[in-house]
Design an enzyme around this catalytic site. Structure first.
Site, short mmCIF file in Angstrom:
data_model
loop_
_atom_site.label_atom_id
_atom_site.label_comp_id
_atom_site.label_asym_id
_atom_site.label_seq_id
_atom_site.Cartn_x
_atom_site.Cartn_y
_atom_site.Cartn_z
N HIS A 19 -2.25 -7.54 15.67
CA HIS A 19 -0.93 -8.07 16.02
C HIS A 19 -0.06 -6.98 16.63
CE1 HIS A 19 0.72 -6.17 12.50
NE2 HIS A 19 0.00 -6.90 11.66
N HIS A 22 -0.10 -3.36 15.12
CA HIS A 22 -1.25 -2.53 15.51
C HIS A 22 -1.09 -2.08 16.96
CE1 HIS A 22 -3.02 -5.61 12.61
NE2 HIS A 22 -3.04 -4.47 11.93
N CYS A 127 -4.19 -3.04 -8.10
CA CYS A 127 -3.81 -4.09 -7.15
C CYS A 127 -4.98 -4.29 -6.20
CB CYS A 127 -2.55 -3.72 -6.37
SG CYS A 127 -2.26 -4.87 -5.01
N CYS A 130 -4.13 -3.82 -2.42
CA CYS A 130 -4.02 -2.43 -1.94
C CYS A 130 -5.31 -1.66 -2.20
CB CYS A 130 -2.90 -1.68 -2.65
SG CYS A 130 -1.29 -2.38 -2.42
N CYS A 144 3.30 -5.18 -7.62
CA CYS A 144 2.97 -4.31 -6.50
C CYS A 144 4.06 -4.46 -5.44
CB CYS A 144 1.61 -4.71 -5.92
SG CYS A 144 1.40 -4.14 -4.22
N HIS A 147 2.44 -6.30 -2.22
CA HIS A 147 1.90 -7.66 -2.29
C HIS A 147 2.71 -8.58 -3.19
CE1 HIS A 147 -1.49 -5.30 -0.71
NE2 HIS A 147 -1.73 -6.40 -0.05
N LYS A 296 8.72 -9.45 6.94
CA LYS A 296 7.39 -8.97 7.32
C LYS A 296 6.64 -10.06 8.08
CE LYS A 296 4.38 -5.98 4.89
NZ LYS A 296 3.66 -5.57 3.72
N LYS A 299 0.40 -13.92 8.05
CA LYS A 299 -0.37 -15.09 8.46
C LYS A 299 0.16 -16.33 7.75
CE LYS A 299 -5.31 -14.76 9.40
NZ LYS A 299 -6.53 -14.44 8.68
N1 MSP Z 1 -7.13 0.76 7.14
C1 MSP Z 1 -5.89 1.32 6.78
C2 MSP Z 1 -5.63 2.61 7.51
C3 MSP Z 1 -6.66 3.67 7.32
S1 MSP Z 1 -6.33 5.08 8.29
C4 MSP Z 1 -7.36 6.21 7.73
C5 MSP Z 1 -4.77 0.34 7.11
N2 MSP Z 1 -5.06 -0.59 8.03
S2 MSP Z 1 -4.04 -1.72 8.54
O1 MSP Z 1 -4.81 -2.60 9.39
O2 MSP Z 1 -3.35 -2.31 7.46
O3 MSP Z 1 -3.08 -0.97 9.49
C6 MSP Z 1 -1.86 -0.42 9.05
C7 MSP Z 1 -1.17 0.14 10.26
O4 MSP Z 1 -1.00 -0.89 11.26
C8 MSP Z 1 0.23 0.65 10.02
O5 MSP Z 1 0.25 1.94 9.46
C9 MSP Z 1 0.75 0.62 11.44
O6 MSP Z 1 0.16 1.63 12.20
C10 MSP Z 1 0.23 -0.72 11.93
N3 MSP Z 1 1.11 -1.81 11.54
C11 MSP Z 1 0.75 -2.93 10.84
N4 MSP Z 1 1.85 -3.74 10.73
C12 MSP Z 1 2.91 -3.17 11.31
C13 MSP Z 1 4.23 -3.60 11.63
N5 MSP Z 1 4.71 -4.76 11.25
N6 MSP Z 1 4.99 -2.77 12.36
C14 MSP Z 1 4.53 -1.57 12.85
N7 MSP Z 1 3.29 -1.16 12.60
C15 MSP Z 1 2.50 -1.83 11.68
O7 MSP Z 1 -3.71 0.48 6.56
#
Ligand code: MSP
Length: 425
Positions: A19, A22, A127, A130, A144, A147, A296, A299
């Protein structure tokens, strides 16, 4: 001067489709990578997917696939998305890659040889969302904070990493290297967390509970905890321990993450590196969250913003411009399609569009559509030349300090001056 630049994004979980959040982290890394590459640095840009753990197993079950089939499919979604957003990563790492798994085992062995791993029984609040234990004081109203669910009490024997041993070293390192964690607010958050005694980190899960992970090299009844596995991607992907890429790029490593994963990156990772005898990364760059309707994205609420849908309507450069211009790196931002449209209309169509259109019209009208050689420069030309050179310096400085919105504002200030005739013609 260091002429290498190595930038990473988090490796994303494959339990959800990509999304805007990312997309933002990955576009920031791409922008920085292009900036340093244009500035003459040799660059390496890494992204990838995090594919082990409980969460992935349940997501696979829900979609009626085996974990392997499932991770291949979702990781593929990320891999095919990035070129569509013009992401110029050099490599795409997956934690299921055999090479990555070898590096995780290598590091676990090193840390173990260093006497930094022990076996012990632990009862704690876990959790599942997490995939980690929480201490009482980390919970909000017993739940948590992420969550909003009550953690479950779990008692099991596991392997632990002596993270507490590195607490004083880490505090010193953060204090002595002010840009280690930036912006400042996140450095302070980590330092304030480190005021309390640091607990050791549980780094294994019994196979009786979870099989989808990397088997510990010193006990085949256990798999590696996802974070101890995932963080290592940043060095496995460049060929640690012997690869040339590691030697060449690791000394310049910069991570991009959002605030949600500050603790694993700001605390676990430097301690793991220290224990394994690897130099810490240069910078941890932490940004805020894109929220939708002040909440936030999720889904279940159905407010997930899909980057490709926006790109199809508004175009890729406009979308990338909006993300970089609207978020102050480090702070949260509110996403709305109206905001995106307003930004495109004001900045791109109006300001930049006008300047381009007027310039082209003048070239057509006065020079038969061909750019003439520069003629005699008068005071106005000189003023414009100096202002532009100053702008380049300012832009470089702002970009290096992650002030993306300010760097763009500086350019738009110049566009504004040109449009209103305060400079030049
Ligand atoms: N797999 C772990 C990261 C491991 S790194 C060694 C993880 N993955 S995640 O899919 O949950 O991705 C988290 C990251 O996605 C956040 O740190 C950020 O980079 C990005 N984002 C996810 N949602 C976001 C927002 N709503 N806004 C901005 N970035 C966010 O955690």
């Amino acid at each position: 001067m260091n002429s290498q630049f190595y930038v990473t994004t988090p490796i994303y979980y494959v339990n959800a489709e990509p999304h805007i959040g990312h997309a933002y982290s990955t576009i920031v890394a791409d922008v920085l990578n292009r900036f340093y590459s244009l500035a003459g640095f040799e660059t390496f840009f890494l992204t990838g997917t995090d594919e082990h753990g409980d969460k992935i197993v349940s997501a696979a079950e829900n979609s009626g696939q085996t974990p392997k089939e499932y991770v291949d499919r979702i990781s593929g979604l990320f891999r095919t998305l990035w070129p569509k957003l013009n992401i110029s990563n050099n490599y795409f790492v997956r934690t299921t890659d055999p090479g990555h798994q070898d590096t995780v085992r290598f590091i676990l062995n090193r840390v173990n040889e260093n006497d930094d791993i022990y076996f012990s029984e632990y009862e704690g609040l876990y959790c599942f969302g997490c995939e980690r234990f929480y201490t009482e004081r980390e919970l909000v109203d017993g739940k948590c904070p992420d969550h909003r669910t009550e953690p479950e009490v779990i008692k099991e024997s596991n392997y632990f990493f002596r993270m507490s041993k590195y607490q004083d070293w880490l505090i010193d390192h953060i204090r002595q290297n002010p840009g280690f964690i930036r912006p400042e607010r996140y450095k302070n958050e980590v330092l304030s967390f480190l005021k309390e005694p640091l607990e050791d980190l549980c780094i294994s899960r019994p196979k009786s509970r979870l099989k989808w992970g990397i088997t510990l090299p010193f006990d085949e009844n256990f798999v590696t905890y996802v974070w101890f596995d995932a963080l290592i991607n940043y060095v496995s992907a460049v060929g640690y321990p012997d690869g040339e890429g590691f030697k060449q790029f690791w000394p310049s490593a910069q991570h991009i993450i959002a605030k949600d994963i500050l603790k694993p990156h700001g605390i676990y990772w430097p301690c793991m590196l220290k224990s394994a005898g690897i130099e810490p990364y240069q910078h941890l760059n932490v940004h805020g969250y894109w929220n939708v309707n002040e909440g936030k994205m999720s889904k279940s609420i159905g407010n997930v913003v899909r980057p490709l849908e926006l790109v199809d309507i508004y175009g890729l450069d406009a979308f990338r411009y909006f993300l970089m211009r609207d978020m102050v790196f480090g702070l949260d931002s509110e996403f709305s399609e109206e905001g995106l449209v307003a930004r495109i209309n004001a900045d791109l169509a109006n300001d930049l569009g006008n300047l381009v259109s007027r310039s082209l019209t003048m070239v057509c009208k006065y020079f038969k559509g061909e750019l003439p050689e520069p003629g005699h420069s008068d005071a106005a030309d000189e003023e414009l030349r100096i202002a532009t050179l100053e702008l380049v310096d300012r832009y470089e400085e702002l970009m290096k300090g992650l002030g993306f919105h300010k760097a763009l504002m500086a350019i738009w200030e110049m566009i504004g001056r040109l449009n209103t005739g305060q400079i030049g013609y």
